[in-house]
Scaffold this motif. Structure first.
Motif, PDB file in Angstrom:
ATOM      1  N   GLU A   1       0.816  -1.219   0.000  1.00 36.47           N
ATOM      2  CA  GLU A   1       0.000   0.000   0.000  1.00 36.47           C
ATOM      3  C   GLU A   1       0.849   1.268   0.000  1.00 36.47           C
ATOM      4  OE1 GLU A   1      -3.594   0.268   0.264  1.00 36.47           O
ATOM      5  OE2 GLU A   1      -3.430  -1.836  -0.341  1.00 36.47           O
ATOM      6  N   GLY A   2       2.176   1.111   0.053  1.00 35.26           N
ATOM      7  CA  GLY A   2       3.039   2.296   0.135  1.00 35.26           C
ATOM      8  C   GLY A   2       3.048   2.908   1.529  1.00 35.26           C
ATOM      9  N   ARG A   3       2.751   2.061   2.532  1.00 29.73           N
ATOM     10  CA  ARG A   3       2.738   2.514   3.927  1.00 29.73           C
ATOM     11  C   ARG A   3       3.601   1.560   4.757  1.00 29.73           C
ATOM     12  NH1 ARG A   3      -2.244   5.382   5.123  1.00 29.73           N
ATOM     13  NH2 ARG A   3      -3.620   5.410   3.335  1.00 29.73           N
ATOM     14  N   PRO A   4       4.876   1.423   4.437  1.00 31.30           N
ATOM     15  CA  PRO A   4       5.687   0.418   5.122  1.00 31.30           C
ATOM     16  C   PRO A   4       5.612   0.545   6.640  1.00 31.30           C
ATOM     17  CG  PRO A   4       7.067   2.051   4.032  1.00 31.30           C
ATOM     18  CD  PRO A   4       5.669   2.274   3.545  1.00 31.30           C
ATOM     19  N   TYR A   5       5.431  -0.576   7.309  1.00 35.93           N
ATOM     20  CA  TYR A   5       5.219  -0.552   8.758  1.00 35.93           C
ATOM     21  C   TYR A   5       6.515  -0.830   9.505  1.00 35.93           C
ATOM     22  CZ  TYR A   5       2.672  -0.588  13.070  1.00 35.93           C
ATOM     23  OH  TYR A   5       2.212  -0.246  14.312  1.00 35.93           O
ATOM     24  N   THR A   6       6.963   0.155  10.257  1.00 34.91           N
ATOM     25  CA  THR A   6       8.154   0.008  11.096  1.00 34.91           C
ATOM     26  C   THR A   6       7.751   0.296  12.540  1.00 34.91           C
ATOM     27  OG1 THR A   6       9.605   0.745   9.325  1.00 34.91           O
ATOM     28  CG2 THR A   6      10.475   0.892  11.538  1.00 34.91           C
ATOM     29  N   GLY A   7       8.218  -0.549  13.448  1.00 40.04           N
ATOM     30  CA  GLY A   7       7.906  -0.319  14.861  1.00 40.04           C
ATOM     31  C   GLY A   7       7.168  -1.507  15.438  1.00 40.04           C
ATOM     32  N   VAL A   8       6.429  -1.243  16.513  1.00 37.06           N
ATOM     33  CA  VAL A   8       5.704  -2.315  17.195  1.00 37.06           C
ATOM     34  C   VAL A   8       4.321  -2.451  16.572  1.00 37.06           C
ATOM     35  CG1 VAL A   8       4.700  -3.067  19.382  1.00 37.06           C
ATOM     36  CG2 VAL A   8       6.891  -1.860  19.365  1.00 37.06           C
ATOM     37  N   LEU A   9       3.965  -3.683  16.266  1.00 34.42           N
ATOM     38  CA  LEU A   9       2.609  -3.977  15.815  1.00 34.42           C
ATOM     39  C   LEU A   9       1.989  -4.843  16.900  1.00 34.42           C
ATOM     40  CD1 LEU A   9       0.614  -3.633  13.464  1.00 34.42           C
ATOM     41  CD2 LEU A   9       1.581  -5.687  12.439  1.00 34.42           C
ATOM     42  N   TYR A  10       0.955  -4.302  17.528  1.00 35.96           N
ATOM     43  CA  TYR A  10       0.338  -4.969  18.679  1.00 35.96           C
ATOM     44  C   TYR A  10      -1.051  -5.406  18.245  1.00 35.96           C
ATOM     45  CZ  TYR A  10      -2.457  -4.293  23.109  1.00 35.96           C
ATOM     46  OH  TYR A  10      -3.343  -4.354  24.150  1.00 35.96           O
ATOM     47  N   ALA A  11      -1.229  -6.711  18.144  1.00 37.13           N
ATOM     48  CA  ALA A  11      -2.516  -7.255  17.710  1.00 37.13           C
ATOM     49  C   ALA A  11      -3.324  -7.680  18.923  1.00 37.13           C
ATOM     50  CB  ALA A  11      -2.291  -8.445  16.782  1.00 37.13           C
ATOM     51  N   GLY A  12      -4.511  -7.108  19.086  1.00 35.72           N
ATOM     52  CA  GLY A  12      -5.470  -7.600  20.069  1.00 35.72           C
ATOM     53  C   GLY A  12      -6.259  -8.698  19.379  1.00 35.72           C
ATOM     54  N   LEU A  13      -6.174  -9.917  19.893  1.00 33.23           N
ATOM     55  CA  LEU A  13      -6.762 -11.069  19.191  1.00 33.23           C
ATOM     56  C   LEU A  13      -7.839 -11.741  20.008  1.00 33.23           C
ATOM     57  CD1 LEU A  13      -3.405 -12.733  18.076  1.00 33.23           C
ATOM     58  CD2 LEU A  13      -4.902 -11.303  16.669  1.00 33.23           C
ATOM     59  N   MET A  14      -8.800 -12.328  19.301  1.00 35.23           N
ATOM     60  CA  MET A  14      -9.793 -13.185  19.944  1.00 35.23           C
ATOM     61  C   MET A  14      -9.551 -14.592  19.408  1.00 35.23           C
ATOM     62  SD  MET A  14     -12.386 -12.815  22.057  1.00 35.23           S
ATOM     63  CE  MET A  14     -13.350 -11.318  21.891  1.00 35.23           C
ATOM     64  N   LEU A  15      -9.431 -15.533  20.332  1.00 34.43           N
ATOM     65  CA  LEU A  15      -9.271 -16.920  19.922  1.00 34.43           C
ATOM     66  C   LEU A  15     -10.674 -17.522  19.856  1.00 34.43           C
ATOM     67  CD1 LEU A  15      -6.775 -18.537  19.300  1.00 34.43           C
ATOM     68  CD2 LEU A  15      -6.732 -19.327  21.653  1.00 34.43           C
ATOM     69  N   VAL A  16     -11.178 -17.696  18.626  1.00 35.09           N
ATOM     70  CA  VAL A  16     -12.547 -18.193  18.429  1.00 35.09           C
ATOM     71  C   VAL A  16     -12.451 -19.654  17.981  1.00 35.09           C
ATOM     72  CG1 VAL A  16     -14.745 -17.798  17.237  1.00 35.09           C
ATOM     73  CG2 VAL A  16     -13.225 -15.866  17.698  1.00 35.09           C
ATOM     74  N   ASN A  17     -12.832 -20.577  18.860  1.00 36.51           N
ATOM     75  CA  ASN A  17     -12.707 -22.014  18.576  1.00 36.51           C
ATOM     76  C   ASN A  17     -11.326 -22.356  18.018  1.00 36.51           C
ATOM     77  OD1 ASN A  17     -15.385 -22.432  19.349  1.00 36.51           O
ATOM     78  ND2 ASN A  17     -16.106 -21.868  17.304  1.00 36.51           N
ATOM     79  N   GLY A  18     -10.287 -21.818  18.632  1.00 35.23           N
ATOM     80  CA  GLY A  18      -8.920 -22.153  18.233  1.00 35.23           C
ATOM     81  C   GLY A  18      -8.373 -21.313  17.095  1.00 35.23           C
ATOM     82  N   THR A  19      -9.235 -20.507  16.458  1.00 40.45           N
ATOM     83  CA  THR A  19      -8.764 -19.678  15.341  1.00 40.45           C
ATOM     84  C   THR A  19      -8.532 -18.242  15.810  1.00 40.45           C
ATOM     85  OG1 THR A  19      -9.987 -21.009  13.767  1.00 40.45           O
ATOM     86  CG2 THR A  19      -9.352 -18.818  13.032  1.00 40.45           C
ATOM     87  N   PRO A  20      -7.306 -17.731  15.631  1.00 36.94           N
ATOM     88  CA  PRO A  20      -7.054 -16.345  16.040  1.00 36.94           C
ATOM     89  C   PRO A  20      -7.681 -15.359  15.059  1.00 36.94           C
ATOM     90  CG  PRO A  20      -5.059 -17.332  15.122  1.00 36.94           C
ATOM     91  CD  PRO A  20      -6.099 -18.403  15.113  1.00 36.94           C
ATOM     92  N   LYS A  21      -8.451 -14.410  15.608  1.00 34.49           N
ATOM     93  CA  LYS A  21      -9.050 -13.358  14.777  1.00 34.49           C
ATOM     94  C   LYS A  21      -8.672 -12.011  15.354  1.00 34.49           C
ATOM     95  CE  LYS A  21     -13.007 -15.848  12.960  1.00 34.49           C
ATOM     96  NZ  LYS A  21     -14.413 -15.674  12.574  1.00 34.49           N
ATOM     97  N   LEU A  22      -8.452 -11.056  14.457  1.00 32.41           N
ATOM     98  CA  LEU A  22      -8.002  -9.735  14.884  1.00 32.41           C
ATOM     99  C   LEU A  22      -9.162  -8.914  15.433  1.00 32.41           C
ATOM    100  CD1 LEU A  22      -5.508  -7.840  14.872  1.00 32.41           C
ATOM    101  CD2 LEU A  22      -6.350  -6.990  12.683  1.00 32.41           C
ATOM    102  N   ILE A  23      -9.004  -8.392  16.664  1.00 31.47           N
ATOM    103  CA  ILE A  23      -9.987  -7.442  17.201  1.00 31.47           C
ATOM    104  C   ILE A  23      -9.557  -6.037  16.790  1.00 31.47           C
ATOM    105  CG2 ILE A  23     -11.089  -6.488  19.247  1.00 31.47           C
ATOM    106  CD1 ILE A  23     -10.327  -9.077  20.743  1.00 31.47           C
ATOM    107  N   GLU A  24      -8.305  -5.728  17.049  1.00 34.20           N
ATOM    108  CA  GLU A  24      -7.808  -4.388  16.708  1.00 34.20           C
ATOM    109  C   GLU A  24      -6.292  -4.425  16.615  1.00 34.20           C
ATOM    110  OE1 GLU A  24      -7.909  -1.436  19.742  1.00 34.20           O
ATOM    111  OE2 GLU A  24      -7.010  -2.753  21.215  1.00 34.20           O
ATOM    112  N   TYR A  25      -5.762  -3.407  15.938  1.00 38.55           N
ATOM    113  CA  TYR A  25      -4.323  -3.206  15.909  1.00 38.55           C
ATOM    114  C   TYR A  25      -3.965  -1.956  16.694  1.00 38.55           C
ATOM    115  CZ  TYR A  25      -2.429  -6.564  12.512  1.00 38.55           C
ATOM    116  OH  TYR A  25      -1.983  -7.690  11.897  1.00 38.55           O
ATOM    117  N   ASN A  26      -2.837  -2.022  17.412  1.00 38.90           N
ATOM    118  CA  ASN A  26      -2.256  -0.828  18.002  1.00 38.90           C
ATOM    119  C   ASN A  26      -0.868  -0.645  17.417  1.00 38.90           C
ATOM    120  OD1 ASN A  26      -4.404  -0.152  19.926  1.00 38.90           O
ATOM    121  ND2 ASN A  26      -3.837  -2.077  20.867  1.00 38.90           N
TER     122      ASN A  26
END
Ligand code: AMP
Ligand code: GLY
Length: 432
Positions: free
Chosen positions: A260-285
């Motif tokens: 996308e032309g938005r290279p990501y440098t730094g900390v990527l903090y994923a808030g995840l929900m484990l739904v029946n064993g499958t990780p799904k993203l709630i939000e990014y910080n």
């Protein structure tokens, strides 16, 4: 090297504490810092969102790397401003920090790159929002697009409640401009975990897991807070789960942001929900969690300054896909001002922090602390101290942290007594 850390919380105390241990760290500054940070770094009285002030200071001191703790300066382009002035900075640029700054951006991005997350719609019109709520039923989750200090998320159990939340956000009554657009999401049922990664624009390394406790009261009851405690690693984290999170969520995100032309440098903090064993993203910080950072920093085996420098210079590949981690577990218990997350009094005296730190494996990170005119330690914020302990497992670390807390003499503060309970329960079940 000369390092400047931006921020004033427990997260920044933990960052400063790790950086101070690096042999190559010669000068260490923090803006604005707190009473604990001032014991190991030179604190400078510049607000974390004073972009001009920070750039001027960094130029004046010929800072080698600026490490940005909180999201607010990232989302207003502090890293861009520093780079324009020829100063290296650790953290995403404004066009990548949008991953945290705009939930609508994050959801559209996930859809485009097939990253598992809750189904959603974006709305600026209340009638369209209501039609979506009618169609999807409850429970349903209503969020402001913009930053709302962690409060712009409502889980609604009835259609009326959902209508009301959407109306109050869109009218600007509840969260001002942050609610000009809202995101309405499918409710995901499962257990949450926090997953951290460090990226250099192109490659990305896992940086530990944690679970935090957002509610103010024991048993996860009461009002939401910034976080009353955390522990690491998260009890459900296995190498297989971590690989799945990297393969289905983190790596596609870093690849997609590059495309996308938005290279990501730094900390990527994923808030995840484990739904029946499958990780799904709630939000990014776009930053470390607070208090999650306080439990992750003590577990890192590598030199943290080396890792940060590699990220800033696009050299994370040198680690071969993996950093070193201690086999120990860690926990942090937040002591907050009486009344938090509501109103509270400032200026009450806190004693015996040094006695708590006499326990082996215990470290107290400061958040809202300062010194009064008599040089005594006092509270100046809601979350004030983070009593952090390392142990052979979470149960062990937890016992140590609460032993240490007993030494702290602060009638103006309180803590939860069940931090890490999910992990302790899992450890007990495993042992039985
Ligand atoms: P956020 O600020 O987006 O992390 O949301 C705050 C909290 O709301 C999360 O930590 C979850 O506990 C909860 N939450 C947010 N979105 C959802 C969802 N789609 N389903 C279930 N819970 C959610
Ligand atoms: N502890 C949650 C956060 O930092 O957002």
């Amino acid at each position: 090297m000369k390092i400047l850390v931006i921020g004033s919380g427990g997260r920044e105390h933990a960052l400063v504490w790790r950086l101070a241990k690096s042999e190559r760290c010669e000068e260490l500054y923090c803006a604005p810092g707190n009473a604990g940070i001032c014991q190991i770094a030179d604190c400078v009285d510049i607000k974390d969102t004073d972009v001009e002030g920070i750039v001027a200071f960094a130029k004046d001191k010929a800072i080698d790397i600026v490490v940005v703790g909180p999201e607010a300066p990232l989302c207003i382009g502090l890293v861009d401003a520093l780079e324009s002035a020829g100063i290296k900075a650790f953290g995403p640029r404004e066009n990548a920090a949008i991953m945290e700054g705009s939930k609508a951006f994050m959801k559209d991005f996930c859809k485009k790159y097939n990253i598992p997350t809750a189904g959603y719609g974006r709305f600026t019109d209340i009638d369209d929002a209501k039609a979506f709520i009618d169609k999807n039923g409850v429970p349903i989750v209503i969020k402001t697009d913009g930053l709302a200090a962690g409060k712009g998320v409502l889980i609604c159990q009835s259609v009326e409640e959902a209508y009301k939340a959407a109306e109050e956000m869109l009218s600007g009554a509840a969260f001002g401009a942050a609610g000009n657009e809202i995101v309405i999401e499918e409710f995901m049922d499962g257990e949450e975990l926090s997953f951290f990664a460090i990226a250099d624009g192109e490659s990305v390394l896992p940086f530990g897991t944690a679970q935090d406790h957002k509610r103010v009261g024991d048993g996860d009851t009461g009002l939401n807070t910034g976080g009353m405690g955390a522990y690491s690693p998260a009890h459900m984290a296995t190498p297989a789960l971590e690989k799945k999170i990297m393969d289905t969520i983190i790596i596609p995100t870093v690849d997609g942001m590059k495309a996308e032309g938005r290279p990501y440098t730094g900390v990527l903090y994923a808030g995840l929900m484990l739904v029946n064993g499958t990780p799904k993203l709630i939000e990014y910080n776009a930053r470390f969690g607070d208090p999650e950072c306080q439990v992750i920093m003590p577990r890192l085996g590598n030199d943290f300054l080396d890792v940060i420098e590699a990220a800033v210079n696009g050299n994370l590949k040198q680690y071969g896909g993996k950093l070193e981690w201690s086999s120990k577990s860690s926990i942090t218990v937040v002591m907050a001002s009486n009344g938090y997350p509501g109103s509270y009094e400032k200026g009450s005296v806190i004693k015996n922090v040094d006695e708590a730190e006499r326990y082996e494996g215990v470290k107290v990170f400061h958040a809202g602390t300062a010194r009064n005119d008599d040089g005594e330690l006092v509270n100046v914020g809601g979350r004030v101290l983070n009593i952090t302990a390392g142990g052979d497992n979470i149960g062990h670390a937890k016992r140590l942290a609460y032993e240490a807390i007993k030494k702290i003499d602060w009638p103006g503060g309180f803590c939860r007594f069940d931090i890490g309970w999910r992990a302790v329960k899992a450890e007990e079940e495993k042992a039985a």
